[in-house]
Design an enzyme around this catalytic site. Sequence first.
Site, PDB file in Angstrom:
ATOM      1  N   HIS A 297       4.169   1.375   2.582  1.00 24.44           N
ATOM      2  CA  HIS A 297       5.203   0.856   2.086  1.00 24.44           C
ATOM      3  C   HIS A 297       5.749   1.504   0.817  1.00 24.44           C
ATOM      4  CE1 HIS A 297       2.313  -2.890   3.257  1.00 24.44           C
ATOM      5  NE2 HIS A 297       3.390  -2.688   4.061  1.00 24.44           N
TER       6      HIS A 297
ATOM      7  N   LYS B 292      -6.126  -3.610   6.606  1.00 29.02           N
ATOM      8  CA  LYS B 292      -6.911  -4.476   5.692  1.00 29.02           C
ATOM      9  C   LYS B 292      -8.394  -4.540   6.108  1.00 29.02           C
ATOM     10  CE  LYS B 292      -4.117  -8.613   4.865  1.00 29.02           C
ATOM     11  NZ  LYS B 292      -3.763  -9.965   4.929  1.00 29.02           N
TER      12      LYS B 292
ATOM     13  N   CYS C  77      -5.132 -17.311  18.303  1.00 27.48           N
ATOM     14  CA  CYS C  77      -4.243 -16.707  17.442  1.00 27.48           C
ATOM     15  C   CYS C  77      -2.932 -17.319  17.281  1.00 27.48           C
ATOM     16  CB  CYS C  77      -3.965 -15.226  18.263  1.00 27.48           C
ATOM     17  SG  CYS C  77      -5.239 -13.969  18.390  1.00 27.48           S
TER      18      CYS C  77
ATOM     19  N   LYS D 286      -6.453   5.054  10.357  1.00 29.62           N
ATOM     20  CA  LYS D 286      -5.179   4.221  10.069  1.00 29.62           C
ATOM     21  C   LYS D 286      -5.558   3.191   8.840  1.00 29.62           C
ATOM     22  CE  LYS D 286      -2.225   1.224  12.530  1.00 29.62           C
ATOM     23  NZ  LYS D 286      -1.671   0.493  13.463  1.00 29.62           N
TER      24      LYS D 286
ATOM     25  N   CYS E 204      -2.849 -16.635  23.428  1.00 28.30           N
ATOM     26  CA  CYS E 204      -4.041 -16.802  22.740  1.00 28.30           C
ATOM     27  C   CYS E 204      -4.005 -18.102  21.933  1.00 28.30           C
ATOM     28  CB  CYS E 204      -4.721 -15.613  22.045  1.00 28.30           C
ATOM     29  SG  CYS E 204      -6.325 -16.121  21.078  1.00 28.30           S
TER      30      CYS E 204
ATOM     31  N   CYS F  33      -9.118 -11.783  24.455  1.00 27.60           N
ATOM     32  CA  CYS F  33      -8.698 -11.766  23.307  1.00 27.60           C
ATOM     33  C   CYS F  33      -9.800 -11.120  22.197  1.00 27.60           C
ATOM     34  CB  CYS F  33      -8.158 -13.111  22.462  1.00 27.60           C
ATOM     35  SG  CYS F  33      -7.746 -12.901  20.605  1.00 27.60           S
TER      36      CYS F  33
ATOM     37  N   HIS G 255       0.809  -1.291  -0.073  1.00 25.15           N
ATOM     38  CA  HIS G 255      -0.117   0.002   0.070  1.00 25.15           C
ATOM     39  C   HIS G 255       0.834   1.376  -0.045  1.00 25.15           C
ATOM     40  CE1 HIS G 255       0.836   0.418   4.179  1.00 25.15           C
ATOM     41  NE2 HIS G 255       0.293  -0.570   4.581  1.00 25.15           N
TER      42      HIS G 255
ATOM     43  N   HIS H 193     -10.762 -13.436  19.052  1.00 24.40           N
ATOM     44  CA  HIS H 193     -11.339 -14.827  19.737  1.00 24.40           C
ATOM     45  C   HIS H 193     -12.376 -14.963  20.636  1.00 24.40           C
ATOM     46  CE1 HIS H 193      -7.775 -15.792  16.941  1.00 24.40           C
ATOM     47  NE2 HIS H 193      -8.525 -16.464  16.553  1.00 24.40           N
TER      48      HIS H 193
END
Length: 645
Positions: A23, A307, A137, A304, A134, A151, A20, A154
């Site tokens: 980068h 994704k 994760c 921010k 977690c 978490c 993006h 999850h």
Amino acid sequence: MSSNRLFITTPIYYVNDKPHIGHAYTTIAGDVIARAHRMFGGEAYYLTGTDEHGSKVAESAAAAGVAPQAFCDVQSALFRAAWDQLLIKYDDFIRTTDDRHKRGVVRFLQRLHAAKSPDGHPVIYPGTYSGLYCVGCEKFITEKELVNGKCPHHLKEPVKVTEKNYFFRLRSYSARVGALIEQGTILVNPPERKAEVLGLIKHGLDDFSLSREKVKWGIPLPFDSSQNTYVWVEALQNYITAPGYADDRERFDHWWTHGHVLHLMAKDILKFHAVFWPAMLLAAGEKTPHELFVHGFFTVNGEKMSKSLGNAIDPTAMVVTYGADAARYLLLVQFPFGVDGDIQAERFPERYNADLANDLGNLTSRVVKFCERIGGTVPEPGKLEAVDRALLVAGKKAVDGMREALEQRNLLAMIGAPMGLVREANRYFDASAPWQLQKEGKEERLRTTLYVSLEAIRVAAALLSPVLPTKSLDIRRAVGVAADRLEPTGGELEHLRALQPGAPVGIGDPVFPRIDKKGKAVDIQSPPSDADGQTETEGLIDIDDFGKVQLVVAEVIEAERVEGADRLLRLKVKVGSEERPLVAGIAEHYEPEALIGRRVIIVKNLKPATIRGVESRGMLLAAKKGKKLTLVTTDGEIPSGASVG
Ligand code: MSP
């Protein structure tokens, strides 16, 4: 260390993301610095790459239903494709799944494992890492990340896990790293980032764990294969494994030991680069980097980039809209290098039109087209007057300004130096009014004016080549730079490479066609027909947009037909005391003589355009229906120069 030998790096980017503009910003900055450094005669090695190990990558691969290596191959190729499209000329692209990297990491860890700290302890020691884990994760999670003790991904309470790990004895090195930063042996810029790192060190940093037992996608420790190297520790080593740490000591020394090492990054990863990395290098007996330049962190429309929000701006989409050169330019001119900021993509077209289409592109078209009309070659200059010398001196100053800005890593000033010259050349060209000189038969002044204008464009375009690599070539070819001189060089050489009178000049399509708000080309510089350059309006505008248009009363004082263009009239109008040329597509509706003395309404603050090779500064208002056209006039008491609103 030779500061003329620059080794520039970007962070290596995680392959579980797509490239993006965050980068892209770092990568373009590194490319511009490398190209500019070479332009001023230095040697440069520009390294970028991808970070491919760790649990996050393994999870993404599993989610995609492919083996981790296959996943990395595809994702890493996306970065390379994006960099190709953005004209990034990297010298090396490292992947942490490369064999040379794995071999280098093993070697470095063996060195660390054998080393003793200055206070006589092993640098690496086994210990237990205990933290919250977690299971969903498959990774450790900090207290801070929990939401209501669970978490957030999850919605499960993490379990307390104690894992055997190996630790790096940071405490034995952090004071030394702090001193190196303090005294500038390791330069950390901008100064607020230096203060931030020194604060961290002062506050006290613990030894860090350099391996993981549970993360399977990684490089095994050479001294305990039940553990993999922690992804961060391993990733930093790309900076030495790429130049040959594993098996090419000569090349490694050339760049790492004897070059000036510049790491570029954003502030998100400052601690790893400014503290962990130098500490590991000290422990392994290698040189520390010379310079860390930490640029700002960007949000997009206040948020921010992420994704999940789906708001990341794709740099390759920018290439499609603006072209690669302009995309590079637009990203770099957003903010001073080093400062955080919010990127508002809807502002890109405005900036593109103002700087590239108007200031740079239109100047080039106007000057070159003028030369084309009077012979198509670089004119022989006559005696230089003060104004001419002033512009040539401004060119020399731009070269010096650029070199200074490069040393300070001030990317905005590296662009500002040549763009300032472009604006000065525009003022010079307007004030010298070559069309007037031509009319008055002042042939020598005309040749000198055109020569000096071409020369200013040549210098500006050469200095812009690190940012605009292909357009710079187009512009320099257009103004008559010989094919064997297209490789730009800065500094003293600039005046020795001045344009040769008699060299062919020529320009086809505009270098930067104008675009509308959506990024579509509108190109008023060479309209398809001999129309008056009016563009279609689309949709509704708000009052602020209308407020930007300055309408004034203008009195027509000269009018004549434009040779070879049936619909165009060339006018001269008076706006108050100012006279300006204007081209209008009204020849089928008005005889030129009938217009003299009429008071018409014009758009005053339109950027100058060249229509059918004729300069036009403003646009007439007319009402039109089918084949009928009537000018909007204000015959009566209102004098020219009065505003219309
Ligand atoms: N893989 C690690 C770096 C290891 S280097 C030894 C990593 N990767 S990353 O993909 O997250 O890239 C982070 C870097 O990308 C930042 O330091 C910065 O150079 C660039 N940027 C990513 N997002 C950015 C912004 N929103 N704004 C500015 N730069 C950003 O961390």
